[in-house]
Design a protein around this motif. Structure first.
Motif, PDB file in Angstrom:
ATOM      1  N   PHE A  54      27.982  28.195 -15.707  1.00  0.00           N
ATOM      2  CA  PHE A  54      27.217  29.204 -15.053  1.00  0.00           C
ATOM      3  C   PHE A  54      28.178  30.400 -14.845  1.00  0.00           C
ATOM      4  CE2 PHE A  54      23.084  27.789 -15.192  1.00  0.00           C
ATOM      5  CZ  PHE A  54      23.108  26.484 -14.651  1.00  0.00           C
ATOM      6  N   THR A  55      27.843  31.716 -15.072  1.00  0.00           N
ATOM      7  CA  THR A  55      28.613  32.638 -14.762  1.00  0.00           C
ATOM      8  C   THR A  55      27.860  33.696 -13.566  1.00  0.00           C
ATOM      9  OG1 THR A  55      27.693  34.022 -16.507  1.00  0.00           O
ATOM     10  CG2 THR A  55      29.741  32.852 -16.859  1.00  0.00           C
ATOM     11  N   LYS A  56      28.654  34.260 -12.956  1.00  0.00           N
ATOM     12  CA  LYS A  56      28.123  35.016 -11.809  1.00  0.00           C
ATOM     13  C   LYS A  56      27.250  36.284 -12.388  1.00  0.00           C
ATOM     14  CE  LYS A  56      31.102  33.992  -7.842  1.00  0.00           C
ATOM     15  NZ  LYS A  56      32.046  34.586  -7.154  1.00  0.00           N
ATOM     16  N   PRO A  57      26.196  36.479 -11.836  1.00  0.00           N
ATOM     17  CA  PRO A  57      25.345  35.960 -10.705  1.00  0.00           C
ATOM     18  C   PRO A  57      24.475  34.907 -11.342  1.00  0.00           C
ATOM     19  CG  PRO A  57      24.558  38.142 -11.116  1.00  0.00           C
ATOM     20  CD  PRO A  57      25.730  38.197 -12.046  1.00  0.00           C
ATOM     21  N   LEU A  85      19.716  29.837 -14.354  1.00  0.00           N
ATOM     22  CA  LEU A  85      20.438  30.400 -15.445  1.00  0.00           C
ATOM     23  C   LEU A  85      21.320  31.425 -15.359  1.00  0.00           C
ATOM     24  CD1 LEU A  85      17.146  30.904 -17.588  1.00  0.00           C
ATOM     25  CD2 LEU A  85      18.634  29.207 -17.871  1.00  0.00           C
ATOM     26  N   CYS A  86      22.191  31.578 -15.971  1.00  0.00           N
ATOM     27  CA  CYS A  86      23.141  32.964 -15.937  1.00  0.00           C
ATOM     28  C   CYS A  86      22.333  34.104 -16.140  1.00  0.00           C
ATOM     29  CB  CYS A  86      24.122  33.024 -17.224  1.00  0.00           C
ATOM     30  SG  CYS A  86      25.279  31.432 -17.184  1.00  0.00           S
ATOM     31  N   ARG A  87      22.514  35.123 -15.179  1.00  0.00           N
ATOM     32  CA  ARG A  87      21.685  36.329 -15.283  1.00  0.00           C
ATOM     33  C   ARG A  87      21.499  36.708 -16.510  1.00  0.00           C
ATOM     34  NH1 ARG A  87      22.371  40.747 -10.737  1.00  0.00           N
ATOM     35  NH2 ARG A  87      21.219  39.339  -9.635  1.00  0.00           N
ATOM     36  N   LYS A  88      22.813  36.971 -17.456  1.00  0.00           N
ATOM     37  CA  LYS A  88      22.926  37.408 -18.704  1.00  0.00           C
ATOM     38  C   LYS A  88      21.878  36.679 -19.718  1.00  0.00           C
ATOM     39  CE  LYS A  88      26.061  38.626 -22.361  1.00  0.00           C
ATOM     40  NZ  LYS A  88      25.375  37.837 -23.484  1.00  0.00           N
ATOM     41  N   CYS A  89      22.310  35.158 -19.648  1.00  0.00           N
ATOM     42  CA  CYS A  89      21.241  34.362 -20.515  1.00  0.00           C
ATOM     43  C   CYS A  89      19.722  34.602 -20.174  1.00  0.00           C
ATOM     44  CB  CYS A  89      21.689  32.888 -20.359  1.00  0.00           C
ATOM     45  SG  CYS A  89      23.408  32.708 -20.803  1.00  0.00           S
ATOM     46  N   GLU A 110      30.610  18.836 -13.842  1.00  0.00           N
ATOM     47  CA  GLU A 110      30.611  19.929 -14.826  1.00  0.00           C
ATOM     48  C   GLU A 110      29.538  20.104 -15.573  1.00  0.00           C
ATOM     49  OE1 GLU A 110      34.275  19.856 -17.437  1.00  0.00           O
ATOM     50  OE2 GLU A 110      33.650  21.704 -18.112  1.00  0.00           O
ATOM     51  N   LYS A 111      28.778  18.750 -16.105  1.00  0.00           N
ATOM     52  CA  LYS A 111      27.735  18.923 -16.722  1.00  0.00           C
ATOM     53  C   LYS A 111      26.648  19.493 -16.036  1.00  0.00           C
ATOM     54  CE  LYS A 111      29.037  14.608 -19.350  1.00  0.00           C
ATOM     55  NZ  LYS A 111      28.584  13.106 -19.693  1.00  0.00           N
ATOM     56  N   GLN A 112      26.541  19.240 -14.704  1.00  0.00           N
ATOM     57  CA  GLN A 112      25.464  19.676 -13.837  1.00  0.00           C
ATOM     58  C   GLN A 112      25.430  21.490 -13.798  1.00  0.00           C
ATOM     59  OE1 GLN A 112      22.715  17.963 -13.004  1.00  0.00           O
ATOM     60  NE2 GLN A 112      23.687  16.142 -13.884  1.00  0.00           N
ATOM     61  N   LEU A 113      26.771  21.864 -14.224  1.00  0.00           N
ATOM     62  CA  LEU A 113      26.858  23.514 -14.156  1.00  0.00           C
ATOM     63  C   LEU A 113      26.877  23.899 -15.292  1.00  0.00           C
ATOM     64  CD1 LEU A 113      29.835  23.268 -11.108  1.00  0.00           C
ATOM     65  CD2 LEU A 113      27.420  23.494 -11.027  1.00  0.00           C
ATOM     66  N   ILE A 114      26.255  23.586 -16.247  1.00  0.00           N
ATOM     67  CA  ILE A 114      26.139  23.980 -17.608  1.00  0.00           C
ATOM     68  C   ILE A 114      24.815  24.765 -17.875  1.00  0.00           C
ATOM     69  CG2 ILE A 114      26.068  23.454 -20.210  1.00  0.00           C
ATOM     70  CD1 ILE A 114      28.839  23.111 -18.918  1.00  0.00           C
ATOM     71  N   CYS A 115      24.973  26.003 -18.271  1.00  0.00           N
ATOM     72  CA  CYS A 115      23.963  26.647 -18.631  1.00  0.00           C
ATOM     73  C   CYS A 115      23.007  26.379 -19.943  1.00  0.00           C
ATOM     74  CB  CYS A 115      24.234  28.173 -18.755  1.00  0.00           C
ATOM     75  SG  CYS A 115      22.749  29.311 -19.442  1.00  0.00           S
ATOM     76  N   PRO A 116      21.705  26.002 -19.843  1.00  0.00           N
ATOM     77  CA  PRO A 116      21.172  25.595 -21.082  1.00  0.00           C
ATOM     78  C   PRO A 116      20.915  26.659 -22.175  1.00  0.00           C
ATOM     79  CG  PRO A 116      19.554  26.002 -19.276  1.00  0.00           C
ATOM     80  CD  PRO A 116      21.040  26.208 -18.646  1.00  0.00           C
ATOM     81  N   ILE A 117      21.270  27.715 -21.807  1.00  0.00           N
ATOM     82  CA  ILE A 117      21.310  28.663 -23.087  1.00  0.00           C
ATOM     83  C   ILE A 117      22.692  28.967 -23.551  1.00  0.00           C
ATOM     84  CG2 ILE A 117      20.729  31.127 -23.521  1.00  0.00           C
ATOM     85  CD1 ILE A 117      18.298  29.632 -22.577  1.00  0.00           C
ATOM     86  N   CYS A 118      23.633  29.373 -22.836  1.00  0.00           N
ATOM     87  CA  CYS A 118      24.882  29.519 -23.579  1.00  0.00           C
ATOM     88  C   CYS A 118      25.842  28.209 -23.543  1.00  0.00           C
ATOM     89  CB  CYS A 118      25.812  30.505 -22.781  1.00  0.00           C
ATOM     90  SG  CYS A 118      26.006  30.265 -21.034  1.00  0.00           S
TER      91      CYS A 118
END
Length: 375
Positions: free
Chosen positions: A20-23, A33-37, A8-16
């Motif tokens: 990670f959220t799709k896409p 990165l999340c596309r939105k971020c 789970e730590k490896q799947l955390i976005c460094p911005i939000c």
């Protein structure tokens, strides 16, 4: 459970700081990165980039929040980045596994409710106290005398301020990164300049060593020349005395044989020439004598006090000494003969010439060392 937490730590976005959220987009530096971020960071880094109808009309750039690598985008912006389908599939599998292992959490209310009036939604913003509140608090509660505004307008205002702040911080970070790069380049330049100047100093000292070695060789040759001259003279004189001694011994032996002659006439006949030889052999006036002190070599003395003081004063020259250095260059030939040298990078002139003073000496050559012995 630990493996799932590490995943789970490896799947955390460094911005939000959320999963990670799709896409999910993959940057050129291989970070995700999340596309939105990614789009938020891009817009914050390019606040003045022209848009038309909500879409970009030209490319832009921003820095990866993980490694500060510069990402250059084309006119498609963030939507031109490649999606990381592998990470998206891993996220789906992780969520399914987490859902099957954990109890279903209670659904949170999307709109926060007022703490005082639990049935009222927070829909206004108290400008006086700077906190969101509900309509009942404005009419009857603690904010009835305060200035309020619609929460939507305040939301847009604060969001714009935050976006401007992010853009300013990103620009400031870029400037700081540029300063760091300049400082690192300055360190490399200083190291290179230091190595070059040390090499120049070593070259100048090597030249000084070679001059001292040449001078030492020259002075030793002078001492050696006189040493050989005196030795040859003494050895030649020794041979002459040796020959004279050998001749005298033969005469003595001849005299002893003559003394044993029984015949008087024969004895007298042999005695006359023998006495003449004895008289000639007894005189050494024809042989040279060495005067007192001929073997002395102390006149080749040296005194390096001035040169030692000059060598100890070697140092780098200052800018004020540039004119003096130009004058000294005009007399470089004379100074080199005297052993004056300047260290590279600016060193003081040190005179290291060695001129042994030859005090007055007597009998320094075989011609003056000879004297006729008195009989």
């Amino acid at each position: 459970m630990n493996s799932m937490e590490n995943l789970e730590k490896q799947l955390i976005c460094p911005i939000c700081l959320e999963m990670f959220t799709k896409p999910v987009v993959i940057l050129p530096c291989q970070h995700n990165l999340c596309r939105k971020c990614a789009n938020d960071v891009f817009q914050a880094s390019n606040p003045y980039l022209p848009t038309r109808g909500g879409s970009l009309t030209s490319g832009g750039r921003f820095r990866c929040p993980s490694c500060r690598h510069e990402v250059v985008l084309d006119r498609h912006g963030v939507y031109g980045l490649q999606r990381n389908l592998l990470v998206e599939n891993i996220i789906d599998m992780f969520k399914q596994e987490s859902t099957s292992n954990k109890p279903t959490p209670e659904k949170k209310e999307e709109t926060p409710m007022c703490d005082v009036h639990e049935e009222e939604k927070i829909n206004i913003y108290c400008v006086t106290h700077g906190v969101p509140t509900c309509s009942m608090c404005k009419v009857f509660g603690a904010h009835k005398d305060c200035e309020v505004a619609p929460i939507t307008s305040i939301f847009q205002t604060k969001k714009s301020e935050l976006s401007d702040g992010i853009a300013m911080m990103v620009g400031n970070n870029d400037r700081i990164q540029g300063i760091i790069s300049q400082l690192e380049e300055a360190c490399r330049t200083i190291e290179e300049n230091g190595r070059r100047q040390k090499n120049l100093v070593c070259e100048k000292f090597d030249q000084l060593y070679s001059i001292l070695e040449e001078k030492k060789k020259e002075m030793n040759q002078k001492v050696t020349a006189e040493q050989e001259e005196k030795l040859n003279y003494i050895r030649g004189l020794t041979r002459k005395y040796g020959d004279h001694l050998e001749e005298s011994c033969k005469i003595v032996e001849k005299g002893i044989q003559t003394m044993e002659e029984p015949e008087m006439a024969m004895f007298l006949e042999n005695t006359k020439p023998l006495l003449k030889k004895i008289a000639d052999a007894s005189s050494i006036s024809h042989l040279d004598k060495v005067e007192r002190g001929y073997e002395n070599m102390d006149h080749y003395n040296t005194n390096f006090k001035k040169e030692r003081k000059a060598l100890c004063s070697i140092n780098f020259i200052h800018d004020d000494d540039d004119e003096d250095e130009e004058d000294e260059d005009g007399e470089a030939g004379t100074e080199e003969a005297e052993g004056a040298h300047t260290v590279a990078g600016g060193s003081a002139v040190a005179s290291t010439s060695v001129q042994p003073s030859a005090p007055q000496q007597t009998n320094s050559s075989p011609s003056t060392a000879k004297s006729t012995a008195s009989t």
